[in-house]
Design a protein around this motif. Structure first.
Motif, mmCIF file in Angstrom:
data_model
loop_
_atom_site.group_PDB
_atom_site.id
_atom_site.type_symbol
_atom_site.label_atom_id
_atom_site.label_comp_id
_atom_site.label_asym_id
_atom_site.label_seq_id
_atom_site.Cartn_x
_atom_site.Cartn_y
_atom_site.Cartn_z
ATOM 1 N N LEU A 113 0.819 -1.206 0.000
ATOM 2 C CA LEU A 113 0.000 0.000 0.000
ATOM 3 C C LEU A 113 0.857 1.261 0.000
ATOM 4 O O LEU A 113 0.538 2.237 -0.678
ATOM 5 C CB LEU A 113 -0.951 -0.007 1.196
ATOM 6 C CG LEU A 113 -1.976 -1.138 1.188
ATOM 7 C CD1 LEU A 113 -2.783 -1.119 2.480
ATOM 8 C CD2 LEU A 113 -2.885 -1.048 -0.017
ATOM 9 N N ASP A 114 1.971 1.238 0.742
ATOM 10 C CA ASP A 114 2.890 2.392 0.739
ATOM 11 C C ASP A 114 3.492 2.594 -0.648
ATOM 12 O O ASP A 114 3.652 3.729 -1.111
ATOM 13 C CB ASP A 114 4.005 2.195 1.768
ATOM 14 C CG ASP A 114 3.518 2.335 3.200
ATOM 15 O OD1 ASP A 114 2.404 2.878 3.400
ATOM 16 O OD2 ASP A 114 4.249 1.903 4.107
ATOM 17 N N PHE A 115 3.820 1.491 -1.332
ATOM 18 C CA PHE A 115 4.374 1.583 -2.681
ATOM 19 C C PHE A 115 3.370 2.231 -3.637
ATOM 20 O O PHE A 115 3.708 3.133 -4.398
ATOM 21 C CB PHE A 115 4.756 0.185 -3.186
ATOM 22 C CG PHE A 115 5.143 0.161 -4.633
ATOM 23 C CD1 PHE A 115 6.372 0.636 -5.050
ATOM 24 C CD2 PHE A 115 4.268 -0.334 -5.584
ATOM 25 C CE1 PHE A 115 6.724 0.619 -6.390
ATOM 26 C CE2 PHE A 115 4.609 -0.355 -6.927
ATOM 27 C CZ PHE A 115 5.844 0.127 -7.327
ATOM 28 N N VAL A 116 2.115 1.791 -3.586
ATOM 29 C CA VAL A 116 1.079 2.355 -4.451
ATOM 30 C C VAL A 116 0.890 3.841 -4.145
ATOM 31 O O VAL A 116 0.797 4.669 -5.051
ATOM 32 C CB VAL A 116 -0.257 1.584 -4.299
ATOM 33 C CG1 VAL A 116 -1.384 2.281 -5.040
ATOM 34 C CG2 VAL A 116 -0.089 0.155 -4.806
ATOM 35 N N LYS A 117 0.882 4.193 -2.867
ATOM 36 C CA LYS A 117 0.728 5.602 -2.477
ATOM 37 C C LYS A 117 1.867 6.451 -3.046
ATOM 38 O O LYS A 117 1.643 7.542 -3.562
ATOM 39 C CB LYS A 117 0.686 5.713 -0.958
ATOM 40 C CG LYS A 117 0.478 7.121 -0.463
ATOM 41 C CD LYS A 117 0.427 7.176 1.046
ATOM 42 C CE LYS A 117 0.301 8.624 1.495
ATOM 43 N NZ LYS A 117 0.418 8.734 2.947
ATOM 44 N N ARG A 118 3.103 5.934 -2.981
ATOM 45 C CA ARG A 118 4.253 6.688 -3.529
ATOM 46 C C ARG A 118 4.106 6.881 -5.039
ATOM 47 O O ARG A 118 4.408 7.951 -5.555
ATOM 48 C CB ARG A 118 5.556 5.967 -3.192
ATOM 49 C CG ARG A 118 5.981 6.150 -1.747
ATOM 50 C CD ARG A 118 7.411 5.698 -1.490
ATOM 51 N NE ARG A 118 7.655 4.297 -1.820
ATOM 52 C CZ ARG A 118 7.433 3.275 -0.998
ATOM 53 N NH1 ARG A 118 6.976 3.487 0.212
ATOM 54 N NH2 ARG A 118 7.689 2.049 -1.367
ATOM 55 N N VAL A 157 6.413 9.460 -6.771
ATOM 56 C CA VAL A 157 7.715 9.113 -6.194
ATOM 57 C C VAL A 157 8.031 7.660 -6.516
ATOM 58 O O VAL A 157 7.175 6.784 -6.347
ATOM 59 C CB VAL A 157 7.682 9.308 -4.655
ATOM 60 C CG1 VAL A 157 9.006 8.906 -4.029
ATOM 61 C CG2 VAL A 157 7.309 10.734 -4.308
ATOM 62 N N LYS A 158 9.268 7.392 -6.979
ATOM 63 C CA LYS A 158 9.660 6.008 -7.239
ATOM 64 C C LYS A 158 9.864 5.288 -5.918
ATOM 65 O O LYS A 158 10.258 5.876 -4.920
ATOM 66 C CB LYS A 158 10.950 5.960 -8.052
ATOM 67 C CG LYS A 158 10.771 6.406 -9.488
ATOM 68 C CD LYS A 158 12.022 6.202 -10.281
ATOM 69 C CE LYS A 158 11.778 6.638 -11.717
ATOM 70 N NZ LYS A 158 12.959 6.403 -12.534
ATOM 71 N N GLY A 159 9.609 3.998 -5.918
ATOM 72 C CA GLY A 159 9.771 3.222 -4.700
ATOM 73 C C GLY A 159 10.133 1.788 -5.011
ATOM 74 O O GLY A 159 10.092 1.353 -6.153
ATOM 75 N N ASN A 160 10.475 1.048 -3.971
ATOM 76 C CA ASN A 160 10.843 -0.357 -4.101
ATOM 77 C C ASN A 160 9.610 -1.201 -3.819
ATOM 78 O O ASN A 160 9.030 -1.140 -2.735
ATOM 79 C CB ASN A 160 11.962 -0.696 -3.120
ATOM 80 C CG ASN A 160 12.390 -2.146 -3.228
ATOM 81 O OD1 ASN A 160 11.842 -2.915 -3.997
ATOM 82 N ND2 ASN A 160 13.387 -2.511 -2.451
ATOM 83 N N LEU A 161 9.231 -2.006 -4.761
ATOM 84 C CA LEU A 161 8.035 -2.829 -4.641
ATOM 85 C C LEU A 161 8.264 -4.071 -3.795
ATOM 86 O O LEU A 161 7.330 -4.658 -3.288
ATOM 87 C CB LEU A 161 7.533 -3.217 -6.032
ATOM 88 C CG LEU A 161 6.268 -4.042 -6.120
ATOM 89 C CD1 LEU A 161 5.136 -3.344 -5.381
ATOM 90 C CD2 LEU A 161 5.871 -4.264 -7.549
#
Length: 114
Positions: A67-72, A77-81
């Motif tokens: 959920l944090d990844f989807v929010k980013r 913002v790029k993030g680590n899945l």
């Protein structure tokens, strides 16, 4: 085809929902409907054919990391899945040419190239 939150569908959306090899409609009959939402068990049985019913034993919740990844992503913002798969499908886009279709398939296979 998977329809999540299918209780939000209108009568017209249920009647005209795409017919995949297998369609899955996730819905919650205990939800409060807004405006013209009619996604109930009775309406799915009324408008769909060859229905096989199953019930999930409990609500399905995604882990916080996902959920944090989807929010980013939504914030740009790029993030680590991590170890999750993430694919976006847009059923309003159809690819007429093979070049575009192949590019989309490649993107799905290698999302790290985004």
């Amino acid at each position: 085809m998977i329809f999540d939150e299918a209780q939000r569908m209108t009568e017209e959306e249920i009647k005209n929902s795409p017919r995949g090899i297998v369609n899955v409609y996730f819905y919650d009959d205990s939800q409060v409907f807004i405006r013209n939402e009619v996604g109930t068990r009775d309406n799915f049985l009324k408008y769909l054919t060859n229905v096989k019913e199953s019930e999930l034993p409990s609500p399905v919740r995604e882990p916080k990391q996902y959920l944090d990844f989807v929010k980013r992503i939504l914030e740009g913002v790029k993030g680590n899945l991590g170890n999750f798969d993430f694919i976006i499908f847009d059923n309003n886009v159809f690819f007429e040419d093979k070049e575009t279709a192949n590019a989309v398939k490649e993107l799905i296979k290698n999302p790290s190239n985004v």
